[in-house]
Enzyme design. Structure first.
Site, short mmCIF file in Angstrom:
data_model
loop_
_atom_site.label_atom_id
_atom_site.label_comp_id
_atom_site.label_asym_id
_atom_site.label_seq_id
_atom_site.Cartn_x
_atom_site.Cartn_y
_atom_site.Cartn_z
N TYR A 164 0.83 -1.21 0.00
CA TYR A 164 0.00 0.00 0.00
C TYR A 164 0.86 1.26 0.00
O TYR A 164 1.80 1.41 0.78
CB TYR A 164 -0.92 0.03 1.23
CG TYR A 164 -1.66 1.34 1.36
CD1 TYR A 164 -2.72 1.65 0.52
CD2 TYR A 164 -1.25 2.30 2.29
CE1 TYR A 164 -3.38 2.86 0.61
CE2 TYR A 164 -1.90 3.51 2.40
CZ TYR A 164 -2.97 3.79 1.55
OH TYR A 164 -3.61 5.00 1.64
N GLY A 171 -6.20 5.26 -0.34
CA GLY A 171 -7.58 5.30 0.10
C GLY A 171 -8.43 4.27 -0.63
O GLY A 171 -8.13 3.07 -0.61
#
Length: 637
Positions: A164, A171
């Site tokens: 990530y 998001g």
């Protein structure tokens, strides 16, 4: 070769100069020639030689005399603006009112350094960094940890792993895999898209705190930033090149994304920046004028620059430090008011407070005794009413240890949380080089500082609430036995009538500002960030509450000193006479009505500089030493 950065209409131009004996007029003509170059219609300017214009500094907007030489008026890399007659100054260069910006009119480059490792920074350190008292350097240990974390990030990119924020979107787009050839664009894009703040910019002082705190967090070595990029941030800080950061836009989770993005944007050479030399100008020109290059982001670095609670925490640090300063000075001001109102000191007896031994309460009572004790500091005012028939005072005098005391304990509690937050890693994902892994978590959530700063506002407000009631007692002749509103020839003169109204209005505003912002939450980012702290507003309103408290106590201090005038020739205790003398050094006695706001502002400045505290602190500590070992000395800082 010396050069100058010149703003003409909407463009920035660099004008070199071989001969500094040239005039300001020459510089203006050269800039206009460069401006119209390659413009089909000469930019609407006919003949450069016939164009009437004036030249002014970008910083401070001071006009320059056209006939003065550059050697006498400007320094190498100075920023100036050419304004053609009939046109207006560029709105980009008109600085809005900035809290704390007065400091930068007398900015001097610091010589001392603070070594950062992400572990030992305090609220005091951070505020001093904001004031420009120190430069920054990294410890050797910090540099080593930063390098190790970066190596792990580089290996993740090299091995095409899915992590990530490094190889994915953000998001709601966290499941979107980004190809390696787009990873730098990904980081630049997140900075630009998140630079969506609004409102007036942070003052240079507060922008410095924000940048310093982000550097401290990155120095812990869990963010994955490269050492080169971190060094560039430090160079910008040490040169006082400070990004334009709008104060509004953060919800306090996932971190302070908007303000930190604006901070990073300037470092990338985009948007605006401020420096003591340039004032507000385009970031790329400010960096260039200081010999600095814009940051070129590497994978993960955009996220590393913006994920965290540094906006909340840096403003919170200032709020804590100012709250601490005004709380201890509030005890001194209240003690002076008690003297003027001919109150009794019996309520501060140590035996009373040992029966309810809250540290703050005991310390406030001790301070009152240290300032009013008749054995140490005889008071002619106190002696004049020693045998009066009054049994006890109103709560606003008698209960100061209980009311002021809990404020002290509140500040201590909040300071502990903020000091912890200052030295915490608040990124996502976290890079654990020693384990060879990255872990996603929620350290970016601002609930801790948000709740603490809401609590701070509620606590410190009470100093203003009780102070305003003491001002009423000073101004009301039925309660004070002094002339109405502390002035002679009442009716012709109104004295402190409206000053008390000002205090009342500030207390009323505070009651609204004390509503906790952290009780609110709005889901954002398509419900992936479904609980937020609203800590940015908690920090900003805590600062506003503290400022109002300072102003209310400024009015009380002025009123108490005015009350002393009507008790002369009697004198109060030695330490309180020192306070009276200090106030009279900036505000003369009120003989008849005059412009009052400057007096309030001057006394407010005394409180901001902690001069009231410094005037009596030696007496307080001597009293403490004389009574050692007295069990009720909590020894608050």
């Amino acid at each position: 070769m010396p050069r100058f950065t010149v703003h003409v209409r909407d463009e920035w131009l660099t004008v070199p100069c071989r001969d500094l004996s040239c005039t300001v007029q020459w510089l203006g003509l050269q800039a206009l020639k460069r401006y119209i170059k390659n413009k089909p219609d000469n930019g609407g300017i006919g003949s450069v030689q016939e164009t009437s214009f004036y030249v002014r500094r970008c910083q401070g907007q001071g006009l320059l005399d056209a006939d003065d030489t550059l050697e006498d008026t400007l320094e190498d890399n100075d920023f100036v603006e050419i304004v053609i007659n009939g046109e207006t100054m560029s709105p980009d260069l008109i600085s809005p009112h900035l809290d704390g910006s007065h400091f930068y009119s007398k900015y001097q480059e610091p010589m001392e350094y603070i070594s950062m490792d992400g572990k030992g920074l305090t609220t005091t350190d951070l505020v001093n960094l904001g004031k420009g008292l120190y430069k920054i350097k990294l410890t050797t240990d910090a540099e080593s940890k930063v390098k190790q974390a970066r190596e792990l990030v580089d290996n993740i990119v090299k091995d095409h792993k899915v992590v990530y924020g490094i190889t994915t979107g953000f998001g709601k787009f966290s499941q979107t895999i980004i190809p390696n050839n787009k990873l730098i664009e990904l980081q630049e894009n997140v900075i630009r898209s998140c630079s969506a703040g609004v409102g007036k910019p942070l003052s240079p002082e507060r922008s410095r705190m924000l940048l310093a705190l982000r550097i401290n967090v990155l120095a812990k070595g869990y963010s994955g930033i490269s050492l080169d990029t971190l060094h560039q941030m430090i160079e910008a800080f040490n040169a006082s090149c400070l990004s334009y950061v709008p104060e509004k836009g953060t919800v306090g989770a996932s971190g302070d994304l908007a303000p930190l993005s604006h901070l990073a944007l300037g470092l990338m050479g985009e948007g605006k920046m401020w420096s003591p030399k340039s004032g507000w100008a385009d970031a790329k020109y400010v960096l260039e004028a200081h010999g600095l290059k814009p940051i070129s982001l590497k994978p993960k670095e955009g996220l590393a620059l913006i994920n965290g609670t540094q906006m909340i925490t840096s403003l919170g640090s200032e709020a804590v430090e100012r709250a601490l300063a005004i709380a201890r000075q509030a005890d001194i001001i209240a003690a002076l008011t008690l003297e003027v109102l001919k109150g009794t000191t019996k309520a501060f007896d140590s035996d009373i407070h040992e029966l309810r031994p809250h540290p703050g309460q005991k310390e406030v009572a001790f301070r009152f005794r240290s300032l009013l004790d008749s054995d140490h500091h005889p008071s002619e005012i106190a002696e004049s009413h020693r045998f009066c028939d009054r049994v006890q005072d109103a709560y606003t005098l008698r209960c100061c240890p209980q009311v002021h005391g809990v404020v002290n304990d509140t500040i201590a509690f909040v300071k502990n949380i903020i000091d912890t937050e200052i030295n915490s890693a608040t990124d996502n994902p976290m890079v654990f080089a020693e384990r060879g892994v990255t872990l996603s978590g929620g350290n970016f959530h601002g609930e801790y500082p948000a709740k603490a700063l809401d609590y701070l506002a509620i606590g410190v407000h009470e100093l203003a609430a009780i102070s305003e009631r003491r001002i009423e007692r000073l101004c009301n002749p039925s309660l004070s036995e002094l002339p109405a509103f502390l002035v002679c020839e009442g009716g012709l003169n109104s004295g402190f009538m409206i000053a008390h109204c000002t205090a009342a209005s500030l207390v009323s505003e505070n009651k609204v500002l004390c509503h906790p912002s952290s009780v609110d939450s709005l889901s954002t980012s398509a419900a992936t960030e479904d609980h937020v702290s609203m800590g940015g507003w908690a920090a900003r309103k805590a600062l506003k509450v503290v400022e109002h408290v300072e102003q209310v106590l400024s009015i009380e201090l002025l009123a108490a000193c005015q009350g002393i005038e009507f008790l002369r020739p009697l004198r109060t205790t030695t330490p309180l006479e020192k306070v009276y003398d200090l106030v009279r050094s900036v505000a003369k006695p009120w003989i008849k009505d005059r412009f009052m706001a400057p007096d309030i502002e001057a006394v407010h400045k005394l409180l901001l500089d902690q001069k009231v505290w410094k005037a009596v602190h030696p007496y307080i500590e001597k009293f403490r030493l004389d009574l050692t070992p007295e069990s009720d000395c909590a020894c608050f800082p």
